[in-house]
Structures are given as structure tokens and as C-alpha cells.
Motif scaffolding. Structure first.
Motif, PDB file in Angstrom:
ATOM      1  N   TYR A 156      49.592  60.735  -7.247  1.00 31.95           N
ATOM      2  CA  TYR A 156      48.661  61.089  -7.880  1.00 31.95           C
ATOM      3  C   TYR A 156      49.057  61.737  -9.005  1.00 31.95           C
ATOM      4  CZ  TYR A 156      48.208  65.661  -5.643  1.00 31.95           C
ATOM      5  OH  TYR A 156      49.015  66.567  -5.522  1.00 31.95           O
ATOM      6  N   ASN A 157      48.737  61.948 -10.402  1.00 31.66           N
ATOM      7  CA  ASN A 157      49.051  62.417 -11.433  1.00 31.66           C
ATOM      8  C   ASN A 157      48.237  64.020 -12.034  1.00 31.66           C
ATOM      9  OD1 ASN A 157      48.790  63.066 -15.042  1.00 31.66           O
ATOM     10  ND2 ASN A 157      50.018  61.342 -14.823  1.00 31.66           N
ATOM     11  N   LYS A 158      49.073  64.942 -11.835  1.00 32.36           N
ATOM     12  CA  LYS A 158      48.401  66.208 -11.596  1.00 32.36           C
ATOM     13  C   LYS A 158      47.737  66.856 -12.681  1.00 32.36           C
ATOM     14  CE  LYS A 158      51.054  68.627  -7.820  1.00 32.36           C
ATOM     15  NZ  LYS A 158      51.971  69.497  -7.792  1.00 32.36           N
ATOM     16  N   LYS A 159      48.168  66.285 -14.178  1.00 28.71           N
ATOM     17  CA  LYS A 159      47.593  66.667 -15.243  1.00 28.71           C
ATOM     18  C   LYS A 159      46.848  65.366 -15.510  1.00 28.71           C
ATOM     19  CE  LYS A 159      48.181  66.589 -20.475  1.00 28.71           C
ATOM     20  NZ  LYS A 159      49.496  66.202 -21.009  1.00 28.71           N
ATOM     21  N   VAL A 160      46.701  64.322 -15.255  1.00 29.17           N
ATOM     22  CA  VAL A 160      44.991  63.656 -15.749  1.00 29.17           C
ATOM     23  C   VAL A 160      43.972  64.034 -14.650  1.00 29.17           C
ATOM     24  CG1 VAL A 160      44.477  61.114 -15.166  1.00 29.17           C
ATOM     25  CG2 VAL A 160      46.408  61.463 -15.895  1.00 29.17           C
ATOM     26  N   LEU A 161      43.916  64.568 -13.771  1.00 30.21           N
ATOM     27  CA  LEU A 161      43.355  65.198 -12.530  1.00 30.21           C
ATOM     28  C   LEU A 161      43.042  66.398 -12.551  1.00 30.21           C
ATOM     29  CD1 LEU A 161      43.905  64.289  -9.002  1.00 30.21           C
ATOM     30  CD2 LEU A 161      43.173  62.890 -10.475  1.00 30.21           C
ATOM     31  N   ALA A 258      53.272  54.485 -14.378  1.00 28.58           N
ATOM     32  CA  ALA A 258      54.518  56.038 -15.284  1.00 28.58           C
ATOM     33  C   ALA A 258      54.074  56.199 -16.260  1.00 28.58           C
ATOM     34  CB  ALA A 258      55.552  54.386 -14.629  1.00 28.58           C
ATOM     35  N   THR A 259      53.081  55.235 -16.880  1.00 25.58           N
ATOM     36  CA  THR A 259      52.643  55.333 -18.235  1.00 25.58           C
ATOM     37  C   THR A 259      52.147  56.840 -18.398  1.00 25.58           C
ATOM     38  OG1 THR A 259      50.516  54.235 -18.197  1.00 25.58           O
ATOM     39  CG2 THR A 259      52.661  53.069 -18.451  1.00 25.58           C
ATOM     40  N   GLY A 260      51.574  56.565 -17.340  1.00 23.67           N
ATOM     41  CA  GLY A 260      51.056  58.692 -17.696  1.00 23.67           C
ATOM     42  C   GLY A 260      49.916  58.628 -17.658  1.00 23.67           C
ATOM     43  N   ASP A 261      49.271  57.250 -17.390  1.00 19.15           N
ATOM     44  CA  ASP A 261      47.408  57.164 -18.196  1.00 19.15           C
ATOM     45  C   ASP A 261      46.512  57.296 -16.808  1.00 19.15           C
ATOM     46  OD1 ASP A 261      48.043  56.952 -20.776  1.00 19.15           O
ATOM     47  OD2 ASP A 261      48.359  54.881 -20.896  1.00 19.15           O
ATOM     48  N   TYR A 262      47.049  57.019 -15.630  1.00 16.43           N
ATOM     49  CA  TYR A 262      46.815  56.542 -14.620  1.00 16.43           C
ATOM     50  C   TYR A 262      46.694  57.352 -13.990  1.00 16.43           C
ATOM     51  CZ  TYR A 262      45.668  51.640 -15.752  1.00 16.43           C
ATOM     52  OH  TYR A 262      45.734  50.117 -16.255  1.00 16.43           O
ATOM     53  N   ALA A 263      45.774  58.056 -13.225  1.00 18.85           N
ATOM     54  CA  ALA A 263      45.255  59.453 -12.511  1.00 18.85           C
ATOM     55  C   ALA A 263      45.736  58.798 -10.736  1.00 18.85           C
ATOM     56  CB  ALA A 263      43.582  59.309 -11.427  1.00 18.85           C
ATOM     57  N   PHE A 264      45.798  57.655 -10.344  1.00 16.12           N
ATOM     58  CA  PHE A 264      46.497  56.989  -8.812  1.00 16.12           C
ATOM     59  C   PHE A 264      47.115  55.876  -9.180  1.00 16.12           C
ATOM     60  CE2 PHE A 264      42.459  59.752  -7.973  1.00 16.12           C
ATOM     61  CZ  PHE A 264      43.249  60.548  -7.853  1.00 16.12           C
ATOM     62  N   GLY A 265      48.335  55.788  -8.107  1.00 26.68           N
ATOM     63  CA  GLY A 265      48.865  54.413  -8.106  1.00 26.68           C
ATOM     64  C   GLY A 265      49.569  54.330  -6.684  1.00 26.68           C
ATOM     65  N   GLU A 266      48.816  53.021  -6.088  1.00 23.16           N
ATOM     66  CA  GLU A 266      49.222  53.062  -4.314  1.00 23.16           C
ATOM     67  C   GLU A 266      50.781  52.519  -4.778  1.00 23.16           C
ATOM     68  OE1 GLU A 266      47.936  50.025  -0.518  1.00 23.16           O
ATOM     69  OE2 GLU A 266      46.759  49.837  -2.248  1.00 23.16           O
ATOM     70  N   ASN A 267      51.881  52.705  -4.235  1.00 23.13           N
ATOM     71  CA  ASN A 267      53.270  52.235  -4.335  1.00 23.13           C
ATOM     72  C   ASN A 267      53.509  52.891  -2.828  1.00 23.13           C
ATOM     73  OD1 ASN A 267      54.924  51.070  -5.250  1.00 23.13           O
ATOM     74  ND2 ASN A 267      54.155  50.897  -6.820  1.00 23.13           N
ATOM     75  N   GLY A 268      54.758  52.886  -2.757  1.00 24.45           N
ATOM     76  CA  GLY A 268      55.797  53.051  -1.557  1.00 24.45           C
ATOM     77  C   GLY A 268      56.897  54.150  -1.414  1.00 24.45           C
ATOM     78  N   THR A 269      57.415  54.787  -0.412  1.00 21.21           N
ATOM     79  CA  THR A 269      58.535  55.033  -0.575  1.00 21.21           C
ATOM     80  C   THR A 269      59.473  54.870  -1.173  1.00 21.21           C
ATOM     81  OG1 THR A 269      57.913  55.067   1.522  1.00 21.21           O
ATOM     82  CG2 THR A 269      59.991  56.829   1.314  1.00 21.21           C
ATOM     83  N   TRP A 270      59.521  53.705  -1.907  1.00 21.81           N
ATOM     84  CA  TRP A 270      60.666  54.009  -2.832  1.00 21.81           C
ATOM     85  C   TRP A 270      60.641  53.586  -4.357  1.00 21.81           C
ATOM     86  CZ3 TRP A 270      57.272  50.568  -0.380  1.00 21.81           C
ATOM     87  CH2 TRP A 270      56.599  49.422  -0.477  1.00 21.81           C
TER      88      TRP A 270
END
Length: 415
Positions: A156-161, A258-270
């Protein structure tokens, strides 16, 4: 057991449906397996073509061969190609001595009769987390040693939230997550991005929501499965998730986040390395279950296996190689390089000590499930493909979630 041609061809078809989740690129090489005596040459295949001989991984492989008293000839393929080549090599009687394979492929190779049980080789797996080794366990016997595991969570993007007035700690279940997405959209930002592509990556990303509703892979069209697909459809229809999730791979989904526009991204450890370069403060929370708690997530990662050889005298050296590659001392730098969570509690503790940001991932892996676990084995590909097809149909609007999963269940039963 020596596999028959018919069994191998069936297994090849199954491997062909399993897509790579973490490896990339391609490779080629010989499956030469010359003399097993000290000073001879042993062959090793892995799905890491991104690492050459000068990399830390390449040097570890060479070093483990030297420690075992042999030259270890390494060949790297992409994940799907490796599985196919392994089956063909077994058919031709020249399988590699040691092979690192994606965990869903293990059951397919076992059904083809080309992997040895760890117990027959005398390999000790007692320290390995049960759910991690479960992905390579068939009929209560393990057929390899996991080198590490990765899985999914929500970045999650702290700034967006913050701008939307959302506290990440308040997200406990689906309702609170959806409420957060609504606030984010109202604040002029974007909600959540994920991969719903029509490949194994789409199924991999859907599974936490499916399992988080209590879904059963043998009953795709149950009310619980429909609830999970309805959640994703609700998000797309409301504009909380973009319509391009239908084409998103996990990589392109990450690029959106990674654009910084989204609150959440479902993704992995990698993606941890990329997260550090994203240019904004981020956090990680476990994917919530429908009614609270952490949803079970699928385990990714590879197993070090020993294929069946005509010359059984080679197994002693192969065991030494596997033991070297999976020792605690070597797992720590290896799993750090691969951005994997280690399969043992001792190494996990060291990882978290070195990088506290791994703690949520260790927790997520502890709740993870193997995609082929629970007796599914080689049935999993015949379930996964109809499932990702159903996701596509529902999110595109061509079918309702119920109709899409009814079709998927019918197809899976025929498979």
C-alpha cells in the motif's frame, strides 16, 4: 519406477499449462551426465537464467559441486521449458542428476515416475515448514527440498491512504477494504491493481480471495467461490480496480502500482527490491479473508529434486549437492538474492533480523498453501485453467460470476 511413454506424454501436457511466476528468460544446454565417481561431472538444471556463472547463485552451485568432489555442470531454462525438458530427458534416459523445479511441477514429475523420494535418499526435511514442503508432498511422501518460498500480500501507498483518510490498520476484512477503496476513489486517486490475466498468474492472484472466502478448488462454483469472483467484479465495475487487470501480468500490475497513483497493489515478495526504488513510502498488509483474518495465499518457489537414474550409485553425490544447496548457511544468502522467504524457522528469523520488512512476508508464507496440496496433484492444472477463464468472463461482463464458475466447474470435472 520407469515411466511409460504414455505417462510421460500426459505429464508433458500438464506441465505445459503451468506458467512461470517468478523466473524469466530462457536457456539451453546439454543433459550430459557422465561418470558419477569423484572428479566426474554431474548435471544440474535450474529455472534461473537471469543468474550467470559469475552471480552469487552461479558460484554457490559450482561450489556445492566442488564440495561434493565433482564438477557440477549447470544449465538454466525458464520454468515451463525446464519441466518439459525434464520429462523428455527422462524418456530418453538422460535426466539431470539434480534439478530445481517450480513447486506445482513436482506432482507432475512424480506422476511420470521420474523423481526420488527424499526419504529414499536419506535427506532430512524435518526442519522445513510443513505447508512449504506440502507443495512437493504426494501421498505423504516428499519428493524434494524447497529452497525457499514466495507468496502474495497487499502493498500500500502510505501517502495515498493518508490523503484519503484511511488507516491501513483498519483493514481487517473485505468490507473494510472495499470501504477504503471507495474513500481513495473519492479523494481522486486509484484503488487497487492486480493481475487477472488468462494464465496461471491470474489464478495465482485470485486464489487468496477464493480461499479467503472459504472456497474449495474441487467446487469452483460454490457460493464461496462466487463471492470471491463477485468481489473482484464489484471493484472493476465501480472503478476501484482498472479494467486492464484482464491483461495485467504481475509485472505490469506492479508497474501500475509503482506510478504512485494506486492505494494498493497485490503482488509478491519478489517486488521488494522494486518497492525500495519506487520513490514513495509503502507498507505491506496480509490479504484479508472475507470475514477477517489473513486469507490463505498460494506458495510459489522451487524444490531441489533428484531425478531417477539408471546408475543408482550416483545418488550419494546428488544427496551431498542437495544438502549443500539447502543448508541453513547457504539458504540465507540464496533466499536474500532470490527475495524468497526461507523454508525453515531458523533462517526466517535471521532474514527478519537482517531486513525487518520481511516480517509480513514470513507471516504470509506461514498461512500459505501449495496449489497442488490437499491431494490435488496433477489435477490442479485442469482446475486452474477453467478458473482463470471464469475470472476473465466475469470481469469482462460476458458472464455473471455464477455462470462463469458453473462453466468452469463443468470443464474442470471433464478434465
Amino acid at each position: 519406477m520407469i515411466p511409460t511413454r504414455r505417462t510421460l506424454l500426459a505429464a508433458l501436457a500438464a506441465v505445459g499449462t503451468l506458467a512461470s511466476l517468478t523466473a524469466c528468460g530462457g536457456g539451453s544446454g546439454s543433459s550430459d551426465s557422465s561418470s558419477g565417481k569423484a572428479g566426474g561431472t554431474y548435471t544440474f538444471w535450474d529455472p534461473y537464467p537471469q543468474f550467470d556463472a559469475s552471480s552469487a547463485w552461479g558460484k554457490l552451485v559450482t561450489g556445492c559441486g566442488t564440495k561434493a568432489g565433482v564438477k557440477l555442470k549447470r544449465t538454466a531454462y525458464d520454468t515451463t521449458d525446464l519441466g518439459n525438458k525434464a520429462l523428455l530427458a527422462a524418456q530418453q534416459g538422460n535426466a539431470p542428476d539434480v534439478m530445481l523445479v517450480d513447486n506445482p511441477v513436482v506432482s507432475t514429475l512424480v506422476e511420470a515416475g521420474i523423481l526420488n523420494k527424499t526419504s529414499d535418499l536419506g535427506l532430512d526435511t524435518k526442519a522445513i515448514q510443513k505447508n512449504i514442503i506440502g507443495a512437493g508432498t504426494i501421498d505423504n511422501a516428499s519428493y524434494g527440498v524447497p529452497i525457499g518460498a514466495n507468496t502474495l500480500a497487499l502493498y500500500y501507498n502510505k501517502k495515498v491512504l493518508s490523503a484519503a483518510g484511511v488507516d491501513a490498520a483498519s483493514i481487517k476484512d473485505w468490507n473494510s477494504l472495499t470501504a477504503a477503496l471507495k474513500k481513495v476513489k473519492a479523494a481522486g486517486k486509484k484503488g487497487i491493481t492486480f493481475s487477472a490475466i488468462n494464465t496461471e498468474e491470474g489464478s495465482f492472484q485470485f486464489l487468496p480471495w477464493f480461499w479467503g472466502a472459504g472456497g474449495d478448488l474441487t467446487k469452483l462454483n460454490s457460493a464461496r467461490g462466487v463471492a470471491a469472483l463477485s468481489l473482484w467484479k464489484q471493484w472493476v465495475d465501480a472503478g476501484y480496480a482498472p479494467k486492464d487487470v484482464l491483461q495485467n501480468t504481475q509485472t505490469t500490475s506492479w508497474q501500475e502500482f509503482a506510478t504512485g497513483d494506486y492505494a494498493f497493489g497485490e503482488n509478491g515478495t519478489w517486488q521488494l527490491g522494486n518497492a525500495a526504488k519506487a520513490g514513495f513510502d509503502y507498507g505491506i498488509i496480509n490479504i484479508p479473508g472475507q470475514n477477517g483474518g489473513s486469507a490463505p495465499v498460494p506458495t510459489g518457489g522451487e524444490f531441489v529434486t533428484v531425478p531417477v537414474q539408471k546408475d543408482t550409485g550416483r545418488y550419494d553425490v546428488s544427496k551431498k549437492i542437495v544438502t549443500c544447496l539447502t543448508s541453513d548457511a547457504n539458504l540465507l544468502p540464496t533466499d536474500t538474492t532470490l527475495q524468497y522467504v526461507a523454508p525453515t524457522a531458523a533462517v526466517q528469523a535471521e532474514q527478519v533480523k537482517q531486513n525487518p520488512k520481511l516480517k509480513p512476508w514470513v507471516d504470509a508464507v506461514a498461512a500459505a498453501r501449495g496449489r497442488t496440496s490437499g491431494g490435488l496433484g496433477t489435477k490442479y492444472p485442469t482446475i486452474s485453467q477453467p478458473m482463470w477463464t471464469a475470472v476473465q468472463a466475469a470481469l469482462s461482463g460476458s458472464k455473471s460470476p455464477q455462470d462463469a464458475l458453473d462453466t468452469a466447474q463443468s470443464s474442470a470435472q471433464k478434465g
